[in-house]
Design a protein around this motif. Sequence first.
Motif, PDB file in Angstrom:
ATOM      1  N   SER A   1     -32.530  14.152 -17.118  1.00 26.54           N
ATOM      2  CA  SER A   1     -32.224  15.573 -17.056  1.00 26.54           C
ATOM      3  C   SER A   1     -33.494  16.421 -17.197  1.00 26.54           C
ATOM      4  O   SER A   1     -33.717  17.369 -16.438  1.00 26.54           O
ATOM      5  CB  SER A   1     -31.217  15.926 -18.161  1.00 26.54           C
TER       6      SER A   1
ATOM      7  N   LEU B   1     -35.745  16.073 -14.088  1.00 25.28           N
ATOM      8  CA  LEU B   1     -35.216  16.881 -12.976  1.00 25.28           C
ATOM      9  C   LEU B   1     -35.543  18.360 -13.176  1.00 25.28           C
ATOM     10  O   LEU B   1     -35.852  19.073 -12.219  1.00 25.28           O
ATOM     11  CB  LEU B   1     -33.706  16.680 -12.862  1.00 25.28           C
ATOM     12  N   ALA B   2     -35.498  18.820 -14.436  1.00 22.81           N
ATOM     13  CA  ALA B   2     -35.861  20.209 -14.730  1.00 22.81           C
ATOM     14  C   ALA B   2     -37.350  20.444 -14.478  1.00 22.81           C
ATOM     15  O   ALA B   2     -37.750  21.497 -13.954  1.00 22.81           O
ATOM     16  CB  ALA B   2     -35.504  20.549 -16.177  1.00 22.81           C
TER      17      ALA B   2
ATOM     18  N   ALA C   1     -37.845  20.790 -10.846  1.00 19.59           N
ATOM     19  CA  ALA C   1     -37.376  22.094 -10.371  1.00 19.59           C
ATOM     20  C   ALA C   1     -38.415  23.171 -10.666  1.00 19.59           C
ATOM     21  O   ALA C   1     -38.660  24.058  -9.833  1.00 19.59           O
ATOM     22  CB  ALA C   1     -36.044  22.446 -11.043  1.00 19.59           C
TER      23      ALA C   1
ATOM     24  N   PHE D   1     -30.365  22.044 -17.447  1.00 18.93           N
ATOM     25  CA  PHE D   1     -29.546  22.465 -16.309  1.00 18.93           C
ATOM     26  C   PHE D   1     -29.715  23.958 -16.024  1.00 18.93           C
ATOM     27  O   PHE D   1     -29.828  24.368 -14.866  1.00 18.93           O
ATOM     28  CB  PHE D   1     -28.081  22.143 -16.583  1.00 18.93           C
TER      29      PHE D   1
ATOM     30  N   ILE E   1     -32.955  24.525 -14.306  1.00 19.46           N
ATOM     31  CA  ILE E   1     -32.856  24.151 -12.887  1.00 19.46           C
ATOM     32  C   ILE E   1     -32.166  25.254 -12.089  1.00 19.46           C
ATOM     33  O   ILE E   1     -32.637  25.643 -11.007  1.00 19.46           O
ATOM     34  CB  ILE E   1     -32.089  22.826 -12.741  1.00 19.46           C
TER      35      ILE E   1
ATOM     36  N   TYR F   1     -33.952  27.498  -9.103  1.00 13.60           N
ATOM     37  CA  TYR F   1     -33.487  27.514  -7.720  1.00 13.60           C
ATOM     38  C   TYR F   1     -32.946  28.876  -7.302  1.00 13.60           C
ATOM     39  O   TYR F   1     -33.003  29.228  -6.110  1.00 13.60           O
ATOM     40  CB  TYR F   1     -32.463  26.410  -7.483  1.00 13.60           C
TER      41      TYR F   1
ATOM     42  N   HIS G   1     -34.383  16.958  -3.913  1.00 12.05           N
ATOM     43  CA  HIS G   1     -34.201  17.236  -5.343  1.00 12.05           C
ATOM     44  C   HIS G   1     -32.841  17.874  -5.609  1.00 12.05           C
ATOM     45  O   HIS G   1     -32.151  17.512  -6.576  1.00 12.05           O
ATOM     46  CB  HIS G   1     -35.318  18.149  -5.844  1.00 12.05           C
TER      47      HIS G   1
ATOM     48  N   VAL H   1     -29.848  16.481  -8.071  1.00 13.21           N
ATOM     49  CA  VAL H   1     -29.331  17.326  -9.156  1.00 13.21           C
ATOM     50  C   VAL H   1     -27.816  17.463  -9.054  1.00 13.21           C
ATOM     51  O   VAL H   1     -27.095  17.321 -10.053  1.00 13.21           O
ATOM     52  CB  VAL H   1     -30.001  18.722  -9.124  1.00 13.21           C
TER      53      VAL H   1
ATOM     54  N   TYR I   1     -25.559  15.924 -12.114  1.00 11.63           N
ATOM     55  CA  TYR I   1     -24.817  16.834 -12.980  1.00 11.63           C
ATOM     56  C   TYR I   1     -23.340  16.895 -12.617  1.00 11.63           C
ATOM     57  O   TYR I   1     -22.511  17.261 -13.466  1.00 11.63           O
ATOM     58  CB  TYR I   1     -25.445  18.228 -12.950  1.00 11.63           C
TER      59      TYR I   1
END
Length: 311
Positions: free
Chosen positions: A113, A116-117, A120, A212, A215, A219, A245, A249, A253
């Motif tokens: 997690s 991934l952040a 982003a 999350f 992210i 975006y 990506h 995500v 999630y």
Amino acid sequence: MIQKNTTQVSEFLLHGFSSQPEVQTVLFFLFLSMYLLNLIGNITIILSIRCDMQLLRTPMYFFLSYLALADMGFASTIIPKALQTLASHKKTISYCGCLIQMFFYIYFGNADSYLLASMAYDRYAAICQPMYYSTMMSHKRCLQLAAVSWTVPMIHSLLYTILMARVEFCHPGEIRHFICDIYPVLEVSCSETKVIDFVLLTEGMVEILGPFVLIIVSYALIFYSIMKLPSAVEKHKAFSTCGSHISVVVLFYGGVSWVYFKPNAKNPSLQDMIATVMYTMVIPMLNPFIYTLRNSTMKSAIRRVIRQHFH
């Protein structure tokens, strides 16, 4: 009122998916195939990036190599035990083994997690702040983000493992799942769980939702910047750099939300176990393919590694 046997258990019984031999055989080969593809794909990603210093100095690929490592750890925490259970038909896991699996399950899941952040944030810096990108995503900043992505989840995971170690469990300790996740394990507890329930609702939510939200914000700003680009070609090029990506995500999630954020999250069902398979086995297996199929740079790096090591 039925009195529960409060004898502290030495092992747990994992119900898993099915007791039918035919189903177990199919699941064994399915899980084994996914695990092998996971290892082959993610090891290839790591070797390709680590052997190419130009790629390694690029923030996106720097984080991708760590994401591949976390995906391998995530799957390795779950699949080998699942394979052992399916092959031997022995559905038990020791008390210590359950806590260890829980620790690494939470750890690698949260590391995924945070990584991934971080990716982003990298895309935000590249698209929204191109003039300051080299400063915002310097090698030192990348190392700092990677350190946070590995350290914070470890503290989070250690906290829950310590709290769970203080809980007493009812004999025979039958867990209605195929892994030692927090909610299914808490179902067989006999002692007071108010403290861990409170931590789950506070620190746990912040830990999961924090990356999350970052992210989503990243975006939102990225899409706003892309829509201001005058050329359709420029818009398409900008979107293409984020496509892989975004796919990862949404898949990751989506599975997490299904398992942890629905109203009856404390009562796992067959659908919950399937969702768990999706984000612990299927998605870590798919990530290498998602990031390479439409990425010419990554495909070129993989071909170079294959030529260097197998020719």
